[in-house]
Scaffold this active site. Structure first.
Site, mmCIF file in Angstrom:
data_model
loop_
_atom_site.group_PDB
_atom_site.id
_atom_site.type_symbol
_atom_site.label_atom_id
_atom_site.label_comp_id
_atom_site.label_asym_id
_atom_site.label_seq_id
_atom_site.Cartn_x
_atom_site.Cartn_y
_atom_site.Cartn_z
ATOM 1 N NE ARG B 247 20.532 24.734 7.223
ATOM 2 C CZ ARG B 247 21.790 24.143 7.367
ATOM 3 N NH1 ARG B 247 21.632 23.615 8.832
ATOM 4 N NH2 ARG B 247 22.385 23.796 6.702
ATOM 5 C CG HIS B 251 19.083 21.062 5.320
ATOM 6 N ND1 HIS B 251 18.789 22.164 4.378
ATOM 7 C CD2 HIS B 251 18.228 19.741 4.828
ATOM 8 C CE1 HIS B 251 18.079 21.858 3.282
ATOM 9 N NE2 HIS B 251 17.684 20.345 3.539
ATOM 10 C CE1 TYR B 260 26.130 21.226 8.139
ATOM 11 C CE2 TYR B 260 25.184 18.988 7.695
ATOM 12 C CZ TYR B 260 25.018 20.308 8.154
ATOM 13 O OH TYR B 260 23.710 20.518 8.392
#
Ligand code: TPP
Lengths: 349, 348
Positions: B247, B251, B260
């Site tokens: 991905r 998100h 992150y």
């Protein structure tokens, strides 16, 4: 469980170091302090660590306190709550997070059958000092299962305590208080208020106004004609309603229940004995909601003085709707005013 | 990993040039709509969206194997590409992201796509139940309808997934468990989510054949999914496919991946863009040319324009539906609440 009703309120000491912050910052600060003060406190859940939680409530805590104290779990709510039970047995003070209210459902089995009962089951030898933080309630046009009001469900379970803050000051103090208790507390954060700023008086460590009980309800606005009882995000809305009603000469008292279990029956009684009328406002569906419990407690202590039956202004008995219908579902100012009107205009048959 | 017996018959046939071109057109349409949806969110046309940048091959390839006359698909919140491939009306599909109606406005029975699911792993057991219904209905082996359920590496941590795998294997239910392992569950990488090496490795514990495939290779995805469908359709029970993909980007439109991972990490992890990779292959094999690619993009743009107009024109559902759709047979209490609501909202 007692709290004096303060007509007009007591002035805060002028020297008190008050500071403006959002509820998100207040909660973050409370958690930071809890970690610093209690070496047994641990924070965990989905995305709590590196990301700081999807709402950033745990922002920066992993960097500051380390990966042993603040950590990400796999994506399994039953696992998160089950793990909390074991950690509590091992002497820790778990502060788990369920990412959104609707995802507490997969954890209900652990919450009801384990978290809530272990102390009882073990005759008090295995206390469960677990503070479960749940971003709760609606108002942010979120997807399905991201806007549920579970307070009645939690409150119904023997062995759980339930609390919800309504502003940054309450958030800071109630979380610090909850996270130092020896019993399981479900801490329901009104997510629509996360970014709202407010004055936080950091010195009042008892989490109550004017030195009263940290487990009591709190009068947010004193009034003479009617008591609006609310919690979470509905407190701010009720304060707005009270201001509007004041323009018509109606003097409304707003009681922030704060603890949804146990409910501060004494404060409820004291307020309604004074105003003689009450409306309970909540986002959760009407039927078997906490409003019914509150109404009964009021009836019990104020039956003789009540001028009208206690009214409820609530969400409906429908699954929490999609964003476009959210404003129809959550009690709005008009619906609360209608509720007030029904009570004020009530005539005995 | 590949523990599925090799396919025969239709499932073993190579894709035709026409099919390959169709797959490319679908991927372009999905890529374009996905990018548009993010733009629409930024422009305030829709409040939120779950992007799937980089997962086009996994979604289009798997959706392509579905026979909408008899199969049934159980999506999560991120299967726009599957829906598009299955021919679901995209305005009706996107209505969920417009905050019009939670499950979307398409008809699940008619489209064969279950309502959009926000609970991670929420519909995995549903697929097993539906599939077992095929067995109970006495449908002959060889023509069983197959349930395909989608979930992520993160969702594979849920107990429901383990129960579903066990149920399906015990009951030999015709289910394809399609895992899109996109490397992340919001901020948590797969290695912090999945023990045992991979999701596919777990299937062995349930005695279930599994495939771990390159989810960025659309042809590999179609072939694997067709094999899995043939296996399940013929009454041999469930199959697990773990499509390895990535991905890119956030998100969801409210996520901040910079917290992150870095852009460099994303570039390294993501590998070659599945769309570009497929384009190069079609060019190299002489199956499509520049004119075809240009036309596919033009069609995607036209579709996007059409959809934007449709989505913007979507009004809110009437508030009465909130009450009317709770039960098949409503209750007096709910009727009273609806009447009260109408009166107080001056909607009468
Ligand atoms: C039961 C449940 N818990 C938490 C969430 C919040 N949430 C939404 S998506 C997500 C991550 C899902 O990761 P994965 O299954 O790998 O799928 P991906 O989104 O990466 O495709 C989380 C934690 C949810 N939707 N459902």
């Amino acid at each position: 469980m007692s709290n004096s009703i303060l007509e007009g309120g007591t002035a805060a000491p002028v020297t008190a170091p008050s500071t403006m912050m959002s509820m998100q910052q207040a909660l973050n600060r409370a958690l930071d302090e809890v970690l610093a003060e209690n070496p047994k406190a641990v924070i965990f859940g989905e995305d709590c660590g590196r990301l700081g939680g999807v709402f950033r409530i745990t922002d920066g805590l992993q960097a500051k306190h380390g990966e042993q104290r603040v950590f990400d779990t796999p994506l399994a709510e039953s696992g998160i709550l089950g793990m909390s039970v074991g950690l509590a047995m091992a002497g820790f003070h778990p502060i788990p997070e369920v990412q959104f209210d609707g995802f507490a459902y997969p954890a209900i089995n652990q919450i009801v059958c384990q978290v809530a009962r272990m102390n009882y089951r073990s005759r008090g030898t295995l206390p469960m000092p677990i503070t479960l933080r749940v971003p709760s309630f609606g108002g942010i046009r979120a997807p399905e299962h991201h806007g549920e009001s579970l307070e009645a469900l939690f409150a119904h379970v023997p062995g759980l305590k339930v609390v919800s803050p309504s502003n940054p000051h309450e958030a800071y103090h109630l979380l610090k208080y909850a996270a130092t208790r020896p019993d399981p507390v479900i801490f329901m954060e009104p997510k629509s208020r996360y970014w709202q700023k407010g004055e936080v008086d950091l010195t009042r460590h008892d989490a109550a106004d004017g030195g009263g009980s940290p487990t009591g309800a709190k009068v947010m606005r004193a009034g003479r004609h009617l008591t609006l009882v609310a919690w979470g995000a509905m407190v701010a809305r009720c304060l707005q309603v009270a201001e509007l009603a004041a323009e018509d000469g109606i003097d409304i008292e707003v009681l922030d229940l704060r603890w949804l279990k146990p409910v501060d029956a004494e404060a409820l009684g004291a307020s309604v004995r004074k105003t003689r009328r009450a409306v309970v406002v909540h986002e959760a569906p009407l039927t078997s909601g906490l409003g019914a419990e509150v109404a009964q407690l009021i009836t019990q202590s104020c039956f003789d003085t009540l001028k009208a039956p206690v009214e409820r202004v609530t969400g409906f008995d429908v699954p929490y709707p999609s964003g476009d219908l959210e404003d129809e579902y959550i009690p709005n100012i008009d619906r609360i005013l209608f509720g007030i009107q029904r009570v004020l205009e009530y005539k005995r048959g | 990993m590949d523990t599925l017996p090799l396919a025969s018959g239709d499932a073993a046939k190579p894709l035709t040039p026409a099919e390959l071109r169709e797959l490319y057109s679908l991927m372009v349409a999905v890529r374009h709509l996905d990018a548009s949806a993010i733009a629409w969110q930024r422009q305030g046309i829709i409040p939120g969206y779950a992007p799937e940048l980089g997962q086009e091959a996994a979604q289009v390839g798997s959706g392509y194997a579905v026979d909408t006359t008899r199969d049934f698909v159980f999506p999560t919140y991120r299967e726009m590409g599957v829906a598009r491939t299955m021919g679901v009306d995209m305005v009706a599909y996107m209505s969920t992201h417009k905050a019009t109606w939670h499950g979307g406005l398409y008809d699940p029975q008619q489209t064969r796509l279950a309502p959009i699911q926000a609970v991670v792993a929420g519909s995995v057991l549903h697929a097993v139940g539906w599939a077992h219904g095929q067995t109970l209905a006495g449908t002959a082996d060889g023509s069983l309808g197959v349930a395909m359920t989608y979930f992520g590496d993160g969702a594979s941590s849920q107990g429901d997934v383990h129960e579903a795998l066990n149920f399906a294997a015990v009951m030999k239910a015709p289910v394809v468990f399609f895992v899109q392992n996109n490397g992340w569950a919001i901020s948590v990488p797969t290695e912090r989510q999945v023990a045992g090496g991979s999701v596919a490795a777990r299937a062995a514990g349930y005695g279930m054949p599994a495939l771990q495939i390159d989810g960025d290779d659309v042809v590999a995805v179609v072939e694997a999914t067709r094999r899995a469908f043939a296996h399940a359709r013929s009454g041999q029970g469930p199959v697990l496919i773990e499509a390895m993909t990535y991905r890119r980007g956030p998100h969801s439109t409210s996520d901040d991946p910079g917290r992150y991972r870095s852009l460099d990490e994303e570039r390294d992890g993501a590998g070659l863009d599945p769309l570009e990779r497929f384009r190069q292959r079609l060019l190299a094999e002489g199956i499509a040319d520049g004119v075809f690619f240009a036309e596919a993009l033009a069609a995607a743009k036209a579709e996007e324009e059409h959809l934007r107009i449709g989505i913007q024109a979507l009004g809110s559902r009437p508030g009465t539906e909130m009450f009317d759709l709770v039960f098949q047979e409503t209750t007096p209490a709910l009727q009273a609440q609806a009447a009260n609501w109408r009166e107080e909202s001056e909607h009468v």
